[in-house]
Design an enzyme around this catalytic site. Sequence first.
Site, PDB file in Angstrom:
ATOM      1  N   TRP A  99      -3.924   8.326 -39.593  1.00 15.18           N
ATOM      2  CA  TRP A  99      -4.799   8.362 -38.262  1.00 15.18           C
ATOM      3  C   TRP A  99      -3.791   7.858 -37.096  1.00 15.18           C
ATOM      4  CZ3 TRP A  99      -7.849  11.747 -39.138  1.00 15.18           C
ATOM      5  CH2 TRP A  99      -8.568  12.005 -40.428  1.00 15.18           C
ATOM      6  N   ASP A 166      -8.023   1.518 -32.987  1.00 18.79           N
ATOM      7  CA  ASP A 166      -8.844   2.541 -33.595  1.00 18.79           C
ATOM      8  C   ASP A 166      -9.527   1.551 -34.586  1.00 18.79           C
ATOM      9  OD1 ASP A 166     -10.359   4.185 -35.122  1.00 18.79           O
ATOM     10  OD2 ASP A 166      -8.594   5.662 -35.612  1.00 18.79           O
ATOM     11  N   LYS A 190     -18.334   5.153 -40.748  1.00 19.87           N
ATOM     12  CA  LYS A 190     -17.910   4.128 -41.770  1.00 19.87           C
ATOM     13  C   LYS A 190     -18.701   2.928 -41.985  1.00 19.87           C
ATOM     14  CE  LYS A 190     -13.113   6.520 -41.638  1.00 19.87           C
ATOM     15  NZ  LYS A 190     -13.169   7.312 -42.706  1.00 19.87           N
TER      16      LYS A 190
END
Length: 355
Positions: A99, A166, A190
């Site tokens: 990511w 992030d 999540k």
Amino acid sequence: MKKYNFNAGPSMLPREVIENTAKQILDFNGSGLSLAEISHRAKDFQPVVDEAEALIKELLNVPEGYSVLFLGGGASLEFCMIPFNFLIKKAAYLNTGVWAKKAMKEAKFFGEVVEVASSADANYTFIPKDWSCPADADYLHITSNNTIYGTEIRKDLDVNVPMISDMSSDILSRPVDVSKYDCIYAGAQKNLSMAGVTVIILKNDKLGKAPREIPTMLDYRTHVDKGSMFNTPPVVPIYTALENLRWIKKKGGVEAMDRRANERAEIVYSEIERNKLFKGTVKEEDRSVMNICFVMNDEYKELEKPFLDYAISKGMVGIKGHRSVGGFRASCYNAQTIEGVNALVKCMKDFEAQN
């Protein structure tokens, strides 16, 4: 048979959060309408957004001068929106996984990008150390938790430029010094809500500096000005986030979440170290407490599929590791219970005894 949810995302939510959301989907605040069918401009919905925003600011001790947004598009859209809005000349990126690499790729469309360090050559099994950030970078971007590989930066870094992070898979799991960041963003599926909403915390006085025209929907100022209501927001996921924020506060806030996370991780990592069948995949000092990755020891490789089948038969859900790592991954987000990790450990012990 009871199921234990170790999915990496979308993932486990507290049962009361699911039940309270379900009630509102049937009848929102006694209106006779479902939460799923009300207008986002209904007078009863604005308080949901307001309370959710206030709780994020309270739980993370967000300083004055920051806004909280609830947008669609997931963290992947933020990979583009971040450089669109914050990159002036140069941005620095710490490459710690898939990511982070994807975020860096998007930033290259908007200006110079410096990769300050990477652990790609070691399949991201550690967080790089002893690197430096260019003093003239507009920001340093980090991915605080790496869901696929099981590494985590669990303390705020001390660097010479503002940070952007992030935090999709560890937001609200520990205290954070928000003042060190120009922006924190997180896909909520999540650790905060169901899929469909992204939470962004950003410093207002850093907006409007980028030397480019920004399309309306991609300009953070648009959404700050309209309080996340410029276009139709994801109503149900925002409400679920509110219920989860209430739950986190009731349980003792991010400090309590931090204690719970470390307790769960200690139980599972201790068993990985004790059990002759298994081994961890990352350096001990960089191990994630959110996503615990482990594989079979080399001499027991042939037992990988049998163990997965055995664990599934005992109610373990979502423990198969990502294809980039293999083996197993126990995702232990805020809602995961001690009962759940103990059940997983019992599986590991029982399977060892049988083999």
